[in-house]
Design a protein around this motif. Sequence first.
Motif, PDB file in Angstrom:
ATOM      1  N   ALA A 123     -18.024 135.591  26.832  1.00 21.65           N
ATOM      2  CA  ALA A 123     -17.617 136.490  27.919  1.00 21.65           C
ATOM      3  C   ALA A 123     -17.551 135.747  29.246  1.00 21.65           C
ATOM      4  O   ALA A 123     -16.667 136.006  30.074  1.00 21.65           O
ATOM      5  CB  ALA A 123     -18.586 137.664  28.016  1.00 21.65           C
ATOM      6  N   VAL A 124     -18.483 134.812  29.465  1.00 24.15           N
ATOM      7  CA  VAL A 124     -18.460 134.016  30.689  1.00 24.15           C
ATOM      8  C   VAL A 124     -17.184 133.185  30.749  1.00 24.15           C
ATOM      9  O   VAL A 124     -16.472 133.162  31.761  1.00 24.15           O
ATOM     10  CB  VAL A 124     -19.699 133.105  30.781  1.00 24.15           C
ATOM     11  CG1 VAL A 124     -19.563 132.138  31.956  1.00 24.15           C
ATOM     12  CG2 VAL A 124     -20.964 133.927  30.935  1.00 24.15           C
ATOM     13  N   VAL A 125     -16.875 132.483  29.650  1.00 31.61           N
ATOM     14  CA  VAL A 125     -15.699 131.616  29.624  1.00 31.61           C
ATOM     15  C   VAL A 125     -14.423 132.440  29.820  1.00 31.61           C
ATOM     16  O   VAL A 125     -13.543 132.080  30.615  1.00 31.61           O
ATOM     17  CB  VAL A 125     -15.635 130.828  28.305  1.00 31.61           C
ATOM     18  CG1 VAL A 125     -14.326 130.047  28.202  1.00 31.61           C
ATOM     19  CG2 VAL A 125     -16.820 129.875  28.204  1.00 31.61           C
ATOM     20  N   VAL A 126     -14.320 133.560  29.117  1.00 34.47           N
ATOM     21  CA  VAL A 126     -13.124 134.400  29.229  1.00 34.47           C
ATOM     22  C   VAL A 126     -12.993 134.972  30.643  1.00 34.47           C
ATOM     23  O   VAL A 126     -11.900 134.961  31.236  1.00 34.47           O
ATOM     24  CB  VAL A 126     -13.154 135.531  28.186  1.00 34.47           C
ATOM     25  CG1 VAL A 126     -12.019 136.528  28.440  1.00 34.47           C
ATOM     26  CG2 VAL A 126     -13.029 134.954  26.781  1.00 34.47           C
TER      27      VAL A 126
ATOM     28  N   ALA B 263     -11.247 123.202  28.972  1.00 33.76           N
ATOM     29  CA  ALA B 263      -9.847 123.484  28.656  1.00 33.76           C
ATOM     30  C   ALA B 263      -9.606 124.979  28.529  1.00 33.76           C
ATOM     31  O   ALA B 263      -8.611 125.516  29.032  1.00 33.76           O
ATOM     32  CB  ALA B 263      -9.440 122.761  27.373  1.00 33.76           C
ATOM     33  N   LEU B 264     -10.512 125.673  27.844  1.00 33.64           N
ATOM     34  CA  LEU B 264     -10.366 127.115  27.699  1.00 33.64           C
ATOM     35  C   LEU B 264     -10.465 127.821  29.050  1.00 33.64           C
ATOM     36  O   LEU B 264      -9.709 128.757  29.339  1.00 33.64           O
ATOM     37  CB  LEU B 264     -11.434 127.659  26.751  1.00 33.64           C
ATOM     38  CG  LEU B 264     -11.260 127.304  25.270  1.00 33.64           C
ATOM     39  CD1 LEU B 264     -12.502 127.716  24.477  1.00 33.64           C
ATOM     40  CD2 LEU B 264     -10.028 127.987  24.698  1.00 33.64           C
ATOM     41  N   THR B 265     -11.375 127.362  29.883  1.00 35.41           N
ATOM     42  CA  THR B 265     -11.551 127.995  31.192  1.00 35.41           C
ATOM     43  C   THR B 265     -10.344 127.750  32.085  1.00 35.41           C
ATOM     44  O   THR B 265      -9.810 128.665  32.711  1.00 35.41           O
ATOM     45  CB  THR B 265     -12.820 127.455  31.873  1.00 35.41           C
ATOM     46  OG1 THR B 265     -13.943 127.637  31.007  1.00 35.41           O
ATOM     47  CG2 THR B 265     -13.077 128.174  33.187  1.00 35.41           C
TER      48      THR B 265
ATOM     49  N   GLY C 237      -0.258 121.757  26.746  1.00 35.20           N
ATOM     50  CA  GLY C 237      -0.966 120.538  27.133  1.00 35.20           C
ATOM     51  C   GLY C 237      -2.393 120.799  27.549  1.00 35.20           C
ATOM     52  O   GLY C 237      -3.318 120.075  27.154  1.00 35.20           O
ATOM     53  N   GLY C 238      -2.600 121.860  28.330  1.00 41.31           N
ATOM     54  CA  GLY C 238      -3.954 122.173  28.777  1.00 41.31           C
ATOM     55  C   GLY C 238      -4.886 122.524  27.639  1.00 41.31           C
ATOM     56  O   GLY C 238      -6.036 122.064  27.593  1.00 41.31           O
ATOM     57  N   LEU C 239      -4.398 123.323  26.695  1.00 36.92           N
ATOM     58  CA  LEU C 239      -5.250 123.723  25.568  1.00 36.92           C
ATOM     59  C   LEU C 239      -5.535 122.552  24.631  1.00 36.92           C
ATOM     60  O   LEU C 239      -6.603 122.489  24.009  1.00 36.92           O
ATOM     61  CB  LEU C 239      -4.583 124.862  24.796  1.00 36.92           C
ATOM     62  CG  LEU C 239      -4.525 126.209  25.531  1.00 36.92           C
ATOM     63  CD1 LEU C 239      -3.724 127.218  24.733  1.00 36.92           C
ATOM     64  CD2 LEU C 239      -5.925 126.746  25.794  1.00 36.92           C
ATOM     65  N   SER C 240      -4.597 121.634  24.512  1.00 33.60           N
ATOM     66  CA  SER C 240      -4.795 120.491  23.606  1.00 33.60           C
ATOM     67  C   SER C 240      -5.619 119.382  24.248  1.00 33.60           C
ATOM     68  O   SER C 240      -6.098 118.488  23.536  1.00 33.60           O
ATOM     69  CB  SER C 240      -3.436 119.928  23.169  1.00 33.60           C
ATOM     70  OG  SER C 240      -2.722 119.421  24.282  1.00 33.60           O
ATOM     71  N   ALA C 241      -5.815 119.438  25.554  1.00 37.42           N
ATOM     72  CA  ALA C 241      -6.527 118.361  26.241  1.00 37.42           C
ATOM     73  C   ALA C 241      -8.020 118.371  25.972  1.00 37.42           C
ATOM     74  O   ALA C 241      -8.679 117.331  26.081  1.00 37.42           O
ATOM     75  CB  ALA C 241      -6.277 118.450  27.745  1.00 37.42           C
TER      76      ALA C 241
ATOM     77  N   ILE D 262      -8.100 119.088  33.721  1.00 40.54           N
ATOM     78  CA  ILE D 262      -9.171 119.127  32.720  1.00 40.54           C
ATOM     79  C   ILE D 262      -9.775 117.744  32.544  1.00 40.54           C
ATOM     80  O   ILE D 262     -10.999 117.577  32.519  1.00 40.54           O
ATOM     81  CB  ILE D 262      -8.621 119.656  31.391  1.00 40.54           C
ATOM     82  CG1 ILE D 262      -8.068 121.068  31.579  1.00 40.54           C
ATOM     83  CG2 ILE D 262      -9.698 119.656  30.309  1.00 40.54           C
ATOM     84  CD1 ILE D 262      -7.171 121.538  30.471  1.00 40.54           C
ATOM     85  N   ALA D 263      -8.904 116.733  32.426  1.00 40.54           N
ATOM     86  CA  ALA D 263      -9.389 115.369  32.232  1.00 40.54           C
ATOM     87  C   ALA D 263     -10.176 114.879  33.439  1.00 40.54           C
ATOM     88  O   ALA D 263     -11.237 114.255  33.295  1.00 40.54           O
ATOM     89  CB  ALA D 263      -8.213 114.440  31.947  1.00 40.54           C
TER      90      ALA D 263
END
Length: 412
Positions: A32-35, A159-161, A278-282, A334-335
Amino acid sequence: MPRGSTNAPRGARRSRTLPAPLGDLGPRAAAAVVVSMAVAAFCFVTTENLPIGLLSPIAEDLGASEAAVGLLVTGYGLTVAVVSVPAARLTLGLPRRVLLRRVLVAFLLATWLSALAPAYWLLLAARLVTSLCQAVFWAVVGPTVAGLFPEEVRGRVLALTFSGGSIGGVLGVPAATWLGQAANWRAAFLALSALTACVLFAAARSLPDTRPEESHAATGTHPDRVAYRAVVTANALLVAGVFTAYTYLAAFLDEVGGLAEGAVTPMLLLYGAAGVVGGLSAGAVCDRYPRQAFTVPSALVVAALCLLAALGTHRFALVLGVGLTGFACACVPIASQNRIMRVAPGSTDLASAGNSAAFNVGIASGALLGGALVDAGHVRGIALAGALLAAAALALALAEPLLPRRARPARG
């Protein structure tokens, strides 16, 4: 188990999307925090760029010029760049739940005030408050979510955030623009304030009531002042390179690519969709190869912008260059944030604030450089200039391990 421990409970069940959190925070609460933080990022990015698509309606309603309304965006970014570090320093000791709750409350009120503003100056004041909230948010959100999970999965959690910000650029801004044009520009701000209220409710219930120093992510795991400065500088250079070209992509597609006006929107959607991927795969790459997670996207940006500069008149080159740039650019925040969490010489909040400031400086300077080139009639040159800046960022990132460090005094 203490909250600052770096080992997950042995019997913890792993979520399908998130690893088991640390301490006594349950998997659902951690998710829930991340979402909620991802949705908050969505709201901030959408709100920051919302006036771009509604320049004429806002200007006409408030009796201001479109140039003045444009300042609601450029002034926003510059404010974030200037106040990020001071704001992070002032809020350094506050518990995360208290701080983020206050930030979201202020953001909610400022967005609501933006929707009701009867005059331009009041809208400008509300945007100033919103930008201050964003400066604090980007400084603390990375360390906050990273501190809930083991260090080895930090990249995936970030990445998820951060994906919320990418989706805000791809879907949030166009959707809010459509709503503002179909109904009223104020309706777009009201919709964002309603979504922010939902985020505030979720965050208030799920965020742990811990102080920053209690988290294992409060300081860099491998403090290195030289590496930190190199990462921040490379980040600013790369972002400047991307936005030298991206800010005036429509002009490039028209004058160099020869595309019709109706083709600009699909190309922008391609850029944004590639960015989400790209963001999700990073994330996984950041966890395994933290350095390469920055250098490889940097090299892709250089190659993509060189392709646009050399072969921008060909449709295939345009599509490939725009898609690659969007994909690679989304990996950069993200990186760089992942590296900052590792090499921060002190507080990761302050280090993240410096990185956020550098990102916004890159956006502003890239837009200024691109504008100067376009005004001078060198539209094709924006891709080449962007490639040169990105190449400088890549060179610095590759050279960073070789930069001299001061020897630490021996302990007697």
